[in-house]
Design an enzyme around this catalytic site. Structure first.
Site, PDB file in Angstrom:
ATOM      1  N   ASP A  99       0.844  -1.204   0.000  1.00  0.00           N
ATOM      2  CA  ASP A  99       0.000   0.000   0.000  1.00  0.00           C
ATOM      3  C   ASP A  99       0.874   1.247   0.000  1.00  0.00           C
ATOM      4  O   ASP A  99       1.909   1.286   0.683  1.00  0.00           O
ATOM      5  CB  ASP A  99      -0.875   0.041   1.265  1.00  0.00           C
ATOM      6  CG  ASP A  99      -2.155  -0.764   1.122  1.00  0.00           C
ATOM      7  OD1 ASP A  99      -2.116  -1.807   0.447  1.00  0.00           O
ATOM      8  OD2 ASP A  99      -3.180  -0.348   1.706  1.00  0.00           O
TER       9      ASP A  99
ATOM     10  N   ARG B 150     -12.298   4.633 -13.192  1.00  0.00           N
ATOM     11  CA  ARG B 150     -12.923   3.756 -12.214  1.00  0.00           C
ATOM     12  C   ARG B 150     -11.852   3.615 -11.137  1.00  0.00           C
ATOM     13  O   ARG B 150     -10.764   3.090 -11.388  1.00  0.00           O
ATOM     14  CB  ARG B 150     -13.255   2.415 -12.857  1.00  0.00           C
ATOM     15  CG  ARG B 150     -13.827   1.345 -11.918  1.00  0.00           C
ATOM     16  CD  ARG B 150     -12.750   0.390 -11.459  1.00  0.00           C
ATOM     17  NE  ARG B 150     -13.287  -0.774 -10.776  1.00  0.00           N
ATOM     18  CZ  ARG B 150     -12.538  -1.591 -10.043  1.00  0.00           C
ATOM     19  NH1 ARG B 150     -11.252  -1.369  -9.884  1.00  0.00           N
ATOM     20  NH2 ARG B 150     -13.071  -2.639  -9.477  1.00  0.00           N
TER      21      ARG B 150
ATOM     22  N   ASP C 175     -10.058   2.314  -8.126  1.00  0.00           N
ATOM     23  CA  ASP C 175      -9.974   1.007  -7.488  1.00  0.00           C
ATOM     24  C   ASP C 175      -9.784   1.136  -5.973  1.00  0.00           C
ATOM     25  O   ASP C 175      -8.995   1.966  -5.509  1.00  0.00           O
ATOM     26  CB  ASP C 175      -8.762   0.274  -8.100  1.00  0.00           C
ATOM     27  CG  ASP C 175      -8.579  -1.123  -7.564  1.00  0.00           C
ATOM     28  OD1 ASP C 175      -9.462  -1.955  -7.808  1.00  0.00           O
ATOM     29  OD2 ASP C 175      -7.557  -1.381  -6.903  1.00  0.00           O
TER      30      ASP C 175
ATOM     31  N   GLU D 280     -14.966   2.368  -6.655  1.00  0.00           N
ATOM     32  CA  GLU D 280     -15.104   0.984  -6.232  1.00  0.00           C
ATOM     33  C   GLU D 280     -14.961   0.956  -4.712  1.00  0.00           C
ATOM     34  O   GLU D 280     -13.863   0.961  -4.180  1.00  0.00           O
ATOM     35  CB  GLU D 280     -14.043   0.071  -6.853  1.00  0.00           C
ATOM     36  CG  GLU D 280     -14.357  -1.388  -6.547  1.00  0.00           C
ATOM     37  CD  GLU D 280     -13.165  -2.292  -6.238  1.00  0.00           C
ATOM     38  OE1 GLU D 280     -13.345  -3.513  -6.282  1.00  0.00           O
ATOM     39  OE2 GLU D 280     -12.073  -1.798  -5.929  1.00  0.00           O
TER      40      GLU D 280
ATOM     41  N   ASP E 282     -14.295  -9.665 -11.124  1.00  0.00           N
ATOM     42  CA  ASP E 282     -13.941 -10.273  -9.844  1.00  0.00           C
ATOM     43  C   ASP E 282     -14.934 -11.374  -9.486  1.00  0.00           C
ATOM     44  O   ASP E 282     -15.909 -11.596 -10.193  1.00  0.00           O
ATOM     45  CB  ASP E 282     -13.946  -9.211  -8.728  1.00  0.00           C
ATOM     46  CG  ASP E 282     -12.736  -8.293  -8.825  1.00  0.00           C
ATOM     47  OD1 ASP E 282     -11.660  -8.767  -9.248  1.00  0.00           O
ATOM     48  OD2 ASP E 282     -12.870  -7.107  -8.483  1.00  0.00           O
TER      49      ASP E 282
HETATM   50  C1  GLC Z   1     -10.101  -4.395  -6.891  1.00  0.00           C
HETATM   51  C2  GLC Z   1     -10.128  -5.081  -8.237  1.00  0.00           C
HETATM   52  C3  GLC Z   1      -9.545  -6.475  -8.104  1.00  0.00           C
HETATM   53  C4  GLC Z   1      -8.147  -6.382  -7.550  1.00  0.00           C
HETATM   54  C5  GLC Z   1      -8.133  -5.591  -6.235  1.00  0.00           C
HETATM   55  C6  GLC Z   1      -6.738  -5.276  -5.794  1.00  0.00           C
HETATM   56  O1  GLC Z   1     -10.955  -5.003  -5.985  1.00  0.00           O
HETATM   57  O2  GLC Z   1     -11.419  -5.102  -8.745  1.00  0.00           O
HETATM   58  O3  GLC Z   1      -9.552  -7.146  -9.335  1.00  0.00           O
HETATM   59  O4  GLC Z   1      -7.617  -7.677  -7.348  1.00  0.00           O
HETATM   60  O5  GLC Z   1      -8.788  -4.353  -6.389  1.00  0.00           O
HETATM   61  O6  GLC Z   1      -6.170  -4.310  -6.632  1.00  0.00           O
END
Ligand code: GLC
Ligand code: CA
Length: 553
Positions: free
Chosen positions: A175, A203, A205, A247, A313
């Site tokens: 991180d 998008r 993440d 997300e 996912d």
């Molecule tokens: C998000 C993505 C996933 C990925 C995770 C870590 O949840 O959708 O595919 O593995 O982030 O980056």
């Protein structure tokens, strides 16, 4: 979309299509999809009727998390092409009226990223403080582990650094330390770089996890929201009209917080809704959907939910109760290989045993519940999956274009494909592909295309209208009105696998005529008594309600 002044709220009327460059079309026969390939297939997406593409990460990466492990934010994975190929792709997409957003991975990088390499070898390097280090693995102990199947802790010991580093996902994804102003500045530069190249947004993440604070879950912290608002302000100031989609896989009130006061994200995925659609289906009871929609509304005026049935996912079951999760596993993931972490790694069609009526009904919901529909590539064909591939690769197999070798995806030797194509007899690519389905007027692809067209015609109601649930005694039936001004769409779904009947009380529409929206067929007028419907297994109807004085048509 339309000529004239650009509409800053364009995303609310759009249909999004999630696509991975690697999986769409291989132009140079190396077994891996690429930007020139995606460019060649833009016409398909225009014909399908979608308006905005969401590209999975295409940056340089060792691909240990399919590109969500970025090694270099400013360059494209060479397997996918060059920056020039990307620009050509963007130009061609824009020329056809398509918007393009891409994944922005803010929370973490790949351990191969030079920033991390420098940080671990040299404790004095300014990069050291770009990551979150500790001498013990007991800090932030109130934080859950997300990738439960592979990770035992959010801390991994780095023998070179002689310290533990913090990671919310895989142990190879350190991180970033957002307490460091240099990190915050760098991420803003990444945003500027790609919006200047011409992307229409991101998008974003894994946004809940940017900051860490002792004594908290390290999710949804005020510091995290404050930084995300800075990103939004930057975008509004320097790149007006670009969209940010969050997300944030969280409980309803926590996800809603990502809209801020119209000063954070314009869009957020409706994670709470998705599993509850599948639950309502197998429980044959509308309650879960009605409750969750009521909890996820209202949202600020300029904002929109991103609604989806499936994505790249696993179908996540993090935000449901233990009992609900058991129910979902029992109904949808009997085989242990279908499970991953707290979720189900299957595509849409296999999840519902390829039942056509159910697939249509689910699309009916996707396209008429409040929000922006987001399709996952291949689901419009009813593509199958492969639960024997590791991680989430079983839902990331090549797009199926034709009955030819490699499903027309690539001219490479079959052994070279980044993932095998689907050959399961029930979902074999020889029948389930764009060419074959375009030839068959009754195919799922042709039906989805038609539904998209109808959705665009009903745009003002479905994109902006209010929703009102109708409270009928038969809970197998979900019915709601979408309304905008004097325009009304009545949506009725039989969630059960048996035929059923429903009486819907519509006193305010006495004298109005329901006109079935997909066919234009007028139904008998609504009278004083409740309107009576019979619905076949998993049947659904959308009716435009025509006022007594409106001309027919
Ligand atoms: C998000 C993505 C996933 C990925 C995770 C870590 O949840 O959708 O595919 O593995 O982030 O980056
Ligand atoms: Ca290629």
């Amino acid at each position: 979309m339309s000529a004239g002044a650009p509409d800053p709220l364009w995303y609310r009327k759009a249909i999004f299509y999630e696509v991975s460059v690697k999986s769409f079309f291989d132009s140079n026969a190396d077994g891996i999809g690429d930007f020139p390939g995606l460019t060649q297939k833009l016409e398909y997406l225009v014909d399908l009727g979608v308006n905005c593409l969401w590209l999975l990460p295409f940056y340089r990466s060792p691909l240990k998390d399919d590109g969500y492990d970025i090694a270099d934010y400013y360059n494209i994975n060479p397997d996918y092409g060059t920056l020039e190929d990307f620009q050509t792709f963007l130009h061609e997409a824009h020329r056809r009226g398509l918007k393009v957003i891409a994944d922005l991975v803010m929370n973490h990088v790949s351990d191969q990223c030079p920033w991390f390499q420098e940080a671990r070898v040299n404790p004095k390097s300014p990069k050291r403080d770009w990551f979150v280090w500790s001498d013990t693995d007991r800090k932030y102990s109130g934080t859950r582990v997300i990738f439960l199947d592979t990770e035992r802790s959010n801390w991994t010991w780095d023998p070179v650094a002689g310290q533990y580093f913090w990671h919310r996902f895989y142990g190879h994804q350190p991180d970033l330390n957002y307490d460091n102003p240099a990190v915050r500045e760098e991420m803003k530069n990444v945003v500027r770089f790609w919006l200047k190249v011409g992307l229409d947004g991101f998008r974003c993440d894994a946004v809940p996890y940017l900051f860490e604070r002792e004594g908290t879950s390290c999710e949804n912290l005020p510091e995290t929201h404050a930084f995300l608002k800075e990103i939004r302000a930057l975008v509004d100031r320097e790149f007006p009209g670009c969209v940010l989609l969050a997300e944030a896989n969280q409980w309803p009130s926590d996800v809603k917080a990502y809209f801020g006061q119209e000063d954070e994200f314009q869009m957020a995925f409706n994670f709470p809704l998705m599993p509850r659609i599948f639950m309502a289906l197998r429980k044959e009871d509308r309650t879960a959907v009605v409750d969750i929609i009521q909890q996820t509304l209202p949202i600020p005026k300029s904002c929109a939910w991103g609604i989806f049935l499936r994505n790249h996912d696993e179908l996540t079951l993090e935000m449901v109760t233990d009992e609900e999760r058991d129910f979902m596993y029992h109904e949808y993931a009997r085989h242990p290989k279908m499970r991953l972490n707290l979720g189900i790694r299957r595509r849409l069609a296999p999840l519902v045993d390829d039942d056509r009526a159910t697939l249509e009904m689910l699309h009916g919901l996707l396209f008429s519940l409040p929000g922006v529909p987001i399709l996952y590539y291949g689901d419009e064909l009813g593509m199958g999956d492969n639960i024997y591939l590791g991680d989430r690769n079983g839902v990331r197999t090549p797009m199926q274009w034709s009955p030819d070798r490699n499903a027309g995806f690539s001219r490479a030797d079959t052994e070279l494909l980044y993932n095998p194509v689907i050959v399961n007899p029930n979902f074999h690519y020889e029948a389930r592909n764009v060419e074959a389905e375009m030839r068959l007027p009754t195919s799922l692809l042709r039906w989805v295309r038609y539904l998209i067209q109808v959705r665009h015609e009903l745009d003002p109601i479905l994109g902006e209208g209010e929703i009102r649930f109708l409270d009928l005694p038969n809970r197998k039936v979900l019915a709601y009105l979408r309304s905008r001004g004097s325009e009304h769409l009545l949506c009725v779904y039989n969630l059960s696998k048996s035929p059923t009947a429903a009486e819907i009380s519509l006193p305010e529409f006495n004298g109005w005529t329901p006109v079935e929206a997909l066919s234009g067929t007028p139904f008998p007028k609504i009278g004083e008594l409740p309107y009576f419907f019979t619905l076949g297994p998993h049947a659904f109807f959308w009716f435009r309600l025509q006022g007594p004085h409106e001309p027919a048509g």
